[in-house]
Design a protein around this motif. Structure first.
Motif, PDB file in Angstrom:
ATOM      1  N   ARG A 103       0.839  -1.199   0.000  1.00 26.23           N
ATOM      2  CA  ARG A 103       0.000   0.000   0.000  1.00 26.23           C
ATOM      3  C   ARG A 103       0.874   1.249   0.000  1.00 26.23           C
ATOM      4  O   ARG A 103       1.801   1.367   0.795  1.00 26.23           O
ATOM      5  N   ILE A 104       0.534   2.182  -0.889  1.00 27.93           N
ATOM      6  CA  ILE A 104       1.255   3.447  -0.993  1.00 27.93           C
ATOM      7  C   ILE A 104       0.278   4.584  -0.722  1.00 27.93           C
ATOM      8  O   ILE A 104      -0.822   4.607  -1.276  1.00 27.93           O
ATOM      9  N   HIS A 105       0.689   5.508   0.133  1.00 28.45           N
ATOM     10  CA  HIS A 105      -0.121   6.705   0.388  1.00 28.45           C
ATOM     11  C   HIS A 105       0.492   7.861  -0.378  1.00 28.45           C
ATOM     12  O   HIS A 105       1.658   8.201  -0.173  1.00 28.45           O
ATOM     13  N   VAL A 106      -0.297   8.449  -1.274  1.00 34.39           N
ATOM     14  CA  VAL A 106       0.150   9.566  -2.101  1.00 34.39           C
ATOM     15  C   VAL A 106      -0.502  10.848  -1.593  1.00 34.39           C
ATOM     16  O   VAL A 106      -1.731  10.956  -1.572  1.00 34.39           O
ATOM     17  N   LEU A 107       0.318  11.793  -1.176  1.00 29.98           N
ATOM     18  CA  LEU A 107      -0.143  13.113  -0.747  1.00 29.98           C
ATOM     19  C   LEU A 107       0.242  14.103  -1.831  1.00 29.98           C
ATOM     20  O   LEU A 107       1.398  14.507  -1.955  1.00 29.98           O
ATOM     21  N   GLU A 108      -0.735  14.458  -2.656  1.00 30.84           N
ATOM     22  CA  GLU A 108      -0.512  15.338  -3.810  1.00 30.84           C
ATOM     23  C   GLU A 108      -1.774  16.155  -4.016  1.00 30.84           C
ATOM     24  O   GLU A 108      -2.855  15.587  -4.145  1.00 30.84           O
ATOM     25  N   ASP A 109      -1.643  17.486  -4.031  1.00 26.04           N
ATOM     26  CA  ASP A 109      -2.829  18.332  -4.175  1.00 26.04           C
ATOM     27  C   ASP A 109      -3.238  18.564  -5.626  1.00 26.04           C
ATOM     28  O   ASP A 109      -4.364  18.961  -5.891  1.00 26.04           O
ATOM     29  N   ASP A 110      -2.366  18.282  -6.591  1.00 24.11           N
ATOM     30  CA  ASP A 110      -2.702  18.446  -8.002  1.00 24.11           C
ATOM     31  C   ASP A 110      -3.482  17.214  -8.470  1.00 24.11           C
ATOM     32  O   ASP A 110      -2.953  16.101  -8.491  1.00 24.11           O
ATOM     33  N   THR A 111      -4.745  17.421  -8.830  1.00 26.95           N
ATOM     34  CA  THR A 111      -5.640  16.329  -9.198  1.00 26.95           C
ATOM     35  C   THR A 111      -5.097  15.510 -10.361  1.00 26.95           C
ATOM     36  O   THR A 111      -5.159  14.277 -10.337  1.00 26.95           O
TER      37      THR A 111
ATOM     38  N   LEU B 291      -5.068   7.959  -1.247  1.00 26.20           N
ATOM     39  CA  LEU B 291      -4.797   9.262  -1.832  1.00 26.20           C
ATOM     40  C   LEU B 291      -5.285  10.368  -0.909  1.00 26.20           C
ATOM     41  O   LEU B 291      -6.366  10.257  -0.325  1.00 26.20           O
ATOM     42  N   SER B 292      -4.477  11.419  -0.792  1.00 26.06           N
ATOM     43  CA  SER B 292      -4.850  12.595  -0.018  1.00 26.06           C
ATOM     44  C   SER B 292      -4.423  13.830  -0.789  1.00 26.06           C
ATOM     45  O   SER B 292      -3.435  13.810  -1.521  1.00 26.06           O
ATOM     46  N   SER B 293      -5.162  14.917  -0.565  1.00 30.20           N
ATOM     47  CA  SER B 293      -4.790  16.175  -1.199  1.00 30.20           C
ATOM     48  C   SER B 293      -4.328  17.214  -0.174  1.00 30.20           C
ATOM     49  O   SER B 293      -3.956  18.320  -0.532  1.00 30.20           O
ATOM     50  N   SER B 294      -4.343  16.826   1.111  1.00 36.25           N
ATOM     51  CA  SER B 294      -3.875  17.730   2.169  1.00 36.25           C
ATOM     52  C   SER B 294      -3.281  16.907   3.312  1.00 36.25           C
ATOM     53  O   SER B 294      -3.583  15.719   3.460  1.00 36.25           O
ATOM     54  N   PHE B 295      -2.454  17.569   4.123  1.00 37.26           N
ATOM     55  CA  PHE B 295      -1.853  16.900   5.273  1.00 37.26           C
ATOM     56  C   PHE B 295      -2.927  16.471   6.262  1.00 37.26           C
ATOM     57  O   PHE B 295      -2.870  15.389   6.840  1.00 37.26           O
ATOM     58  N   GLU B 296      -3.935  17.306   6.429  1.00 34.51           N
ATOM     59  CA  GLU B 296      -5.034  16.988   7.346  1.00 34.51           C
ATOM     60  C   GLU B 296      -5.740  15.703   6.912  1.00 34.51           C
ATOM     61  O   GLU B 296      -6.045  14.839   7.737  1.00 34.51           O
ATOM     62  N   GLU B 297      -5.959  15.559   5.612  1.00 35.07           N
ATOM     63  CA  GLU B 297      -6.598  14.353   5.080  1.00 35.07           C
ATOM     64  C   GLU B 297      -5.712  13.132   5.303  1.00 35.07           C
ATOM     65  O   GLU B 297      -6.186  12.066   5.699  1.00 35.07           O
ATOM     66  N   LEU B 298      -4.408  13.265   5.072  1.00 37.14           N
ATOM     67  CA  LEU B 298      -3.466  12.168   5.306  1.00 37.14           C
ATOM     68  C   LEU B 298      -3.528  11.711   6.759  1.00 37.14           C
ATOM     69  O   LEU B 298      -3.612  10.514   7.033  1.00 37.14           O
ATOM     70  N   LYS B 299      -3.488  12.668   7.698  1.00 34.00           N
ATOM     71  CA  LYS B 299      -3.521  12.310   9.124  1.00 34.00           C
ATOM     72  C   LYS B 299      -4.786  11.529   9.466  1.00 34.00           C
ATOM     73  O   LYS B 299      -4.730  10.572  10.235  1.00 34.00           O
TER      74      LYS B 299
ATOM     75  N   ASP C 295       2.803   1.139   3.267  1.00 34.62           N
ATOM     76  CA  ASP C 295       4.166   0.613   3.163  1.00 34.62           C
ATOM     77  C   ASP C 295       5.140   1.685   2.664  1.00 34.62           C
ATOM     78  O   ASP C 295       6.350   1.520   2.782  1.00 34.62           O
ATOM     79  N   LEU C 296       4.591   2.779   2.088  1.00 28.60           N
ATOM     80  CA  LEU C 296       5.416   3.845   1.535  1.00 28.60           C
ATOM     81  C   LEU C 296       4.571   5.111   1.414  1.00 28.60           C
ATOM     82  O   LEU C 296       3.377   5.029   1.137  1.00 28.60           O
ATOM     83  N   PHE C 297       5.212   6.263   1.638  1.00 32.65           N
ATOM     84  CA  PHE C 297       4.573   7.559   1.411  1.00 32.65           C
ATOM     85  C   PHE C 297       5.217   8.223   0.206  1.00 32.65           C
ATOM     86  O   PHE C 297       6.439   8.177   0.054  1.00 32.65           O
ATOM     87  N   ILE C 298       4.395   8.872  -0.630  1.00 31.46           N
ATOM     88  CA  ILE C 298       4.881   9.774  -1.663  1.00 31.46           C
ATOM     89  C   ILE C 298       4.278  11.134  -1.331  1.00 31.46           C
ATOM     90  O   ILE C 298       3.054  11.275  -1.260  1.00 31.46           O
ATOM     91  N   LEU C 299       5.140  12.117  -1.088  1.00 29.25           N
ATOM     92  CA  LEU C 299       4.690  13.432  -0.650  1.00 29.25           C
ATOM     93  C   LEU C 299       5.113  14.522  -1.630  1.00 29.25           C
ATOM     94  O   LEU C 299       6.279  14.596  -2.008  1.00 29.25           O
ATOM     95  N   ASP C 300       4.173  15.365  -1.991  1.00 25.15           N
ATOM     96  CA  ASP C 300       4.484  16.568  -2.749  1.00 25.15           C
ATOM     97  C   ASP C 300       5.022  17.597  -1.758  1.00 25.15           C
ATOM     98  O   ASP C 300       4.683  17.556  -0.579  1.00 25.15           O
TER      99      ASP C 300
ATOM    100  N   GLU D 230       8.599  19.116   5.603  1.00 23.98           N
ATOM    101  CA  GLU D 230       8.252  19.180   7.027  1.00 23.98           C
ATOM    102  C   GLU D 230       7.340  18.021   7.433  1.00 23.98           C
ATOM    103  O   GLU D 230       7.471  17.462   8.521  1.00 23.98           O
ATOM    104  N   ILE D 231       6.431  17.646   6.537  1.00 21.75           N
ATOM    105  CA  ILE D 231       5.554  16.495   6.801  1.00 21.75           C
ATOM    106  C   ILE D 231       6.394  15.226   6.883  1.00 21.75           C
ATOM    107  O   ILE D 231       6.172  14.372   7.736  1.00 21.75           O
ATOM    108  N   CYS D 232       7.396  15.114   6.006  1.00 18.38           N
ATOM    109  CA  CYS D 232       8.323  13.980   6.047  1.00 18.38           C
ATOM    110  C   CYS D 232       9.013  13.914   7.405  1.00 18.38           C
ATOM    111  O   CYS D 232       9.093  12.843   8.018  1.00 18.38           O
ATOM    112  N   ALA D 233       9.497  15.051   7.893  1.00 20.53           N
ATOM    113  CA  ALA D 233      10.160  15.093   9.201  1.00 20.53           C
ATOM    114  C   ALA D 233       9.197  14.653  10.301  1.00 20.53           C
ATOM    115  O   ALA D 233       9.584  13.914  11.213  1.00 20.53           O
ATOM    116  N   ASP D 234       7.937  15.080  10.218  1.00 20.27           N
ATOM    117  CA  ASP D 234       6.924  14.655  11.196  1.00 20.27           C
ATOM    118  C   ASP D 234       6.730  13.139  11.160  1.00 20.27           C
ATOM    119  O   ASP D 234       6.677  12.480  12.202  1.00 20.27           O
ATOM    120  N   LEU D 235       6.607  12.587   9.951  1.00 15.95           N
ATOM    121  CA  LEU D 235       6.400  11.141   9.807  1.00 15.95           C
ATOM    122  C   LEU D 235       7.607  10.356  10.323  1.00 15.95           C
ATOM    123  O   LEU D 235       7.454   9.325  10.978  1.00 15.95           O
TER     124      LEU D 235
END
Length: 123
Positions: free
Chosen positions: A4-12, A31-39, A48-53, A63-68
């Motif tokens: 499972r991959i979680h993609v945090l990207e605001d561009d549709t 899929l998430s378009s905001s940090f709040e949605e990811l949380k 198993d992996l995050f992809i962050l814009d 900064e979100i990467c540092a938090d994770l």
């Protein structure tokens, strides 16, 4: 086992391309378009992996990467940070990112980077 991959990207459009590409490769996507949605989604399941814009409406991907990476429950999960601005590479790697991908990205390249970090899913 399906990865499972979680993609945090605001561009549709970019989110859709990544979703289509990775589902075709056998990955399960969150899929998430905001940090709040990811949380909120992390409360239900951990990927198993995050992809962050980097550029997001409610945060900075580095900064979100540092938090994770600082959280007991997610620090072991690989993170790939993506940005169109190459100046974000050093900042992302310093924040603990396991990899960095410059936008626009080559489709085969992103799959290779993911496979290197978490392996191919077994269907």
């Amino acid at each position: 086992m399906v990865k499972r991959i979680h993609v945090l990207e605001d561009d549709t459009d970019i989110r859709y391309i990544i979703e289509y590409l990775l589902k075709d490769e056998g990955y399960e996507l969150q899929l998430s378009s905001s940090f709040e949605e990811l949380k909120g989604k992390l409360k239900d399941s951990v990927p198993d992996l995050f992809i962050l814009d980097v550029m997001l409406p409610d945060g900075d991907g580095a900064e979100i990467c540092a938090d994770l990476k600082g959280d007991l429950f997610t620090k072991h999960i690989p993170v790939i940070v993506m940005s169109a601005n190459d100046q974000n590479k050093a900042k992302s790697l310093e924040a603990g990112a396991d990899d960095y991908i410059k936008k626009p990205f080559d489709i085969d390249y992103i799959v290779t980077r993911i496979d290197k970090l978490i392996g191919k899913p077994v269907n």
